[in-house]
Design a protein around this motif. Structure first.
Motif, PDB file in Angstrom:
ATOM      1  N   ILE A  68       0.473  -1.423   0.005  1.00  0.00           N
ATOM      2  CA  ILE A  68      -0.093   0.131   0.016  1.00  0.00           C
ATOM      3  C   ILE A  68       0.547   1.437   0.024  1.00  0.00           C
ATOM      4  O   ILE A  68       1.526   1.503   0.428  1.00  0.00           O
ATOM      5  CB  ILE A  68      -1.054   0.089   0.910  1.00  0.00           C
ATOM      6  N   LEU A  69       0.341   2.487  -0.018  1.00  0.00           N
ATOM      7  CA  LEU A  69      -0.510   3.751   0.009  1.00  0.00           C
ATOM      8  C   LEU A  69       0.028   5.130  -0.200  1.00  0.00           C
ATOM      9  O   LEU A  69       0.967   5.277  -0.554  1.00  0.00           O
ATOM     10  CB  LEU A  69      -1.052   3.747   1.368  1.00  0.00           C
ATOM     11  N   GLY A  70      -0.687   6.219   0.532  1.00  0.00           N
ATOM     12  CA  GLY A  70      -0.339   7.469   0.148  1.00  0.00           C
ATOM     13  C   GLY A  70      -0.888   8.457   1.259  1.00  0.00           C
ATOM     14  O   GLY A  70      -0.923   8.256   2.506  1.00  0.00           O
ATOM     15  N   GLN A 104       5.728   3.955   2.098  1.00  0.00           N
ATOM     16  CA  GLN A 104       5.570   4.640   1.060  1.00  0.00           C
ATOM     17  C   GLN A 104       6.087   6.089   1.127  1.00  0.00           C
ATOM     18  O   GLN A 104       6.631   6.484   2.064  1.00  0.00           O
ATOM     19  CB  GLN A 104       4.104   4.985   0.785  1.00  0.00           C
ATOM     20  N   GLY A 155       4.989   1.568  -1.566  1.00  0.00           N
ATOM     21  CA  GLY A 155       3.922   2.334  -2.323  1.00  0.00           C
ATOM     22  C   GLY A 155       4.739   3.636  -2.724  1.00  0.00           C
ATOM     23  O   GLY A 155       5.520   4.329  -2.094  1.00  0.00           O
ATOM     24  N   LEU A 181       3.960   7.556  -3.881  1.00  0.00           N
ATOM     25  CA  LEU A 181       3.028   8.564  -3.583  1.00  0.00           C
ATOM     26  C   LEU A 181       2.856   9.633  -4.835  1.00  0.00           C
ATOM     27  O   LEU A 181       4.090  10.056  -5.129  1.00  0.00           O
ATOM     28  CB  LEU A 181       3.028   9.220  -2.518  1.00  0.00           C
ATOM     29  N   TRP A 208       2.051  -1.111  -4.366  1.00  0.00           N
ATOM     30  CA  TRP A 208       1.276   0.036  -4.269  1.00  0.00           C
ATOM     31  C   TRP A 208       1.378   1.311  -5.145  1.00  0.00           C
ATOM     32  O   TRP A 208       2.500   2.096  -5.137  1.00  0.00           O
ATOM     33  CB  TRP A 208       0.850   0.324  -2.738  1.00  0.00           C
ATOM     34  N   ASN A 231      -0.272   5.165  -5.071  1.00  0.00           N
ATOM     35  CA  ASN A 231      -1.169   5.926  -4.157  1.00  0.00           C
ATOM     36  C   ASN A 231      -1.201   7.363  -4.534  1.00  0.00           C
ATOM     37  O   ASN A 231      -0.302   8.012  -4.083  1.00  0.00           O
ATOM     38  CB  ASN A 231      -0.677   5.732  -2.601  1.00  0.00           C
ATOM     39  N   GLY A 282      -4.144   2.974  -3.272  1.00  0.00           N
ATOM     40  CA  GLY A 282      -4.768   3.430  -2.279  1.00  0.00           C
ATOM     41  C   GLY A 282      -4.862   5.276  -2.553  1.00  0.00           C
ATOM     42  O   GLY A 282      -3.683   5.651  -2.901  1.00  0.00           O
ATOM     43  N   SER A 283      -5.855   5.684  -2.216  1.00  0.00           N
ATOM     44  CA  SER A 283      -5.930   7.271  -2.658  1.00  0.00           C
ATOM     45  C   SER A 283      -6.032   7.883  -1.358  1.00  0.00           C
ATOM     46  O   SER A 283      -6.859   7.690  -0.363  1.00  0.00           O
ATOM     47  CB  SER A 283      -6.903   7.185  -3.638  1.00  0.00           C
TER      48      SER A 283
END
Length: 277
Positions: A6-8, A177, A197, A199, A220, A222, A244-245
């Motif tokens: 994942i993500l951001g 991330q 991840g 970003l 990910w 993100n 993932g936002s």
């Protein structure tokens, strides 16, 4: 390492109304659908408590978030600390750059009263404090904030995780991330079993060529939610990545991202993503 989880983080771009109207017209989302989306408490449940403090992270856990998202920097004397901005000015009663203040100086600051009197005395947490308090209770999405300011921070993070055996698969409950892609690549090499991840809030990073490049090392992708479309989600999934936002601060934005089919939503308000919270 290949495709994990994942993500951001960051500030949300303006999204036109039409995508939200499209989401609303698509019908109700079931509880089963919601359970498939990771609910990430952005800097903790910051809609309800001061960001990046124990109060906010505890609130995220209380609201049954799947992950808490933390921002990682380093003090003058080499300690890893949790704070978003590169200065302490906005979220504490102090002034100055994080990198120019010792851990003792940072811990003396009030990081909570700006949000409300009931949070007076909340401190800037340390990384080891967060790992020891929350591992096993909730997933932790770690953002390396401005790692270019902190040479060697990737190795330092890797060592902290290895000391706790968090560098091996734990249901993908540790994710790292950054907006700094070179830093993400370095973490990927140091911790090959930990999902990483990228970003972004730039449209230059959602071209097929850019996504293909990210997929070589990241699990990910993100983006800011202003970049999200069903076509982008499809492309990311076809590359065996997840999306993932961020950052959700309205029910409308949460509903839009749910309709788009993202894998995770980073939000100040976990209850906007899942009403069961």
């Amino acid at each position: 390492m290949n495709m994990k989880t994942i993500l951001g983080t960051g500030l949300a771009l303006t999204v036109l109304l039409s995508p939200f109207q499209e989401a609303a017209a698509s019908g109700n989302v079931t509880t089963g659908d919601l359970r498939k989306i990771d609910n990430v408490a952005h800097r903790g449940a910051t809609g309800y408590a001061p960001e990046n403090t124990i109060a906010a992270f505890d609130k995220g856990v209380e609201m049954k978030s799947d992950y808490i998202e933390i921002d990682l920097q380093r003090s003058k004397d080499g300690e890893l600390v949790i704070i978003h901005d590169t200065t302490v000015d906005r979220t504490t009663d102090g002034t100055g750059f994080v990198k120019d203040l010792t851990l003792d100086q940072l811990r003396q600051l009030d990081a909570g009263s700006w949000k409300g009197e009931e949070f007076t005395g909340e401190q800037i947490p340390t990384f080891d404090e967060i790992l020891d308090r929350y591992r096993g209770k909730v997933g932790i999405l770690i953002e390396l904030k401005a790692p270019e300011l902190y040479p060697g921070i990737e190795e330092q993070v890797a060592n902290e995780l290895k000391e706790r055996n968090l560098h091996i698969p734990q249901n993908n409950k540790i994710i790292i991330q950054s907006f700094n892609f070179e830093s993400v690549k370095k973490i990927d090499q140091l911790l090959p079993q930990v999902p990483v991840g990228v970003l972004t809030s730039s449209r230059a990073h959602i071209t097929p060529e850019a996504l293909q490049e990210f997929s070589a090392y990241a699990e990910w992708f993100n983006p800011n939610y202003g970049l999200v479309s069903k076509d982008l989600v499809r492309q990311i999934h076809e590359l065996d990545m997840k999306i993932g936002s961020w950052t959700v601060r309205s029910q409308e934005a949460a509903d839009f991202l749910i309709d788009m089919g993202v894998d995770a939503i980073i939000t100040d308000y976990p209850d906007y993503v899942d009403p069961r919270k």
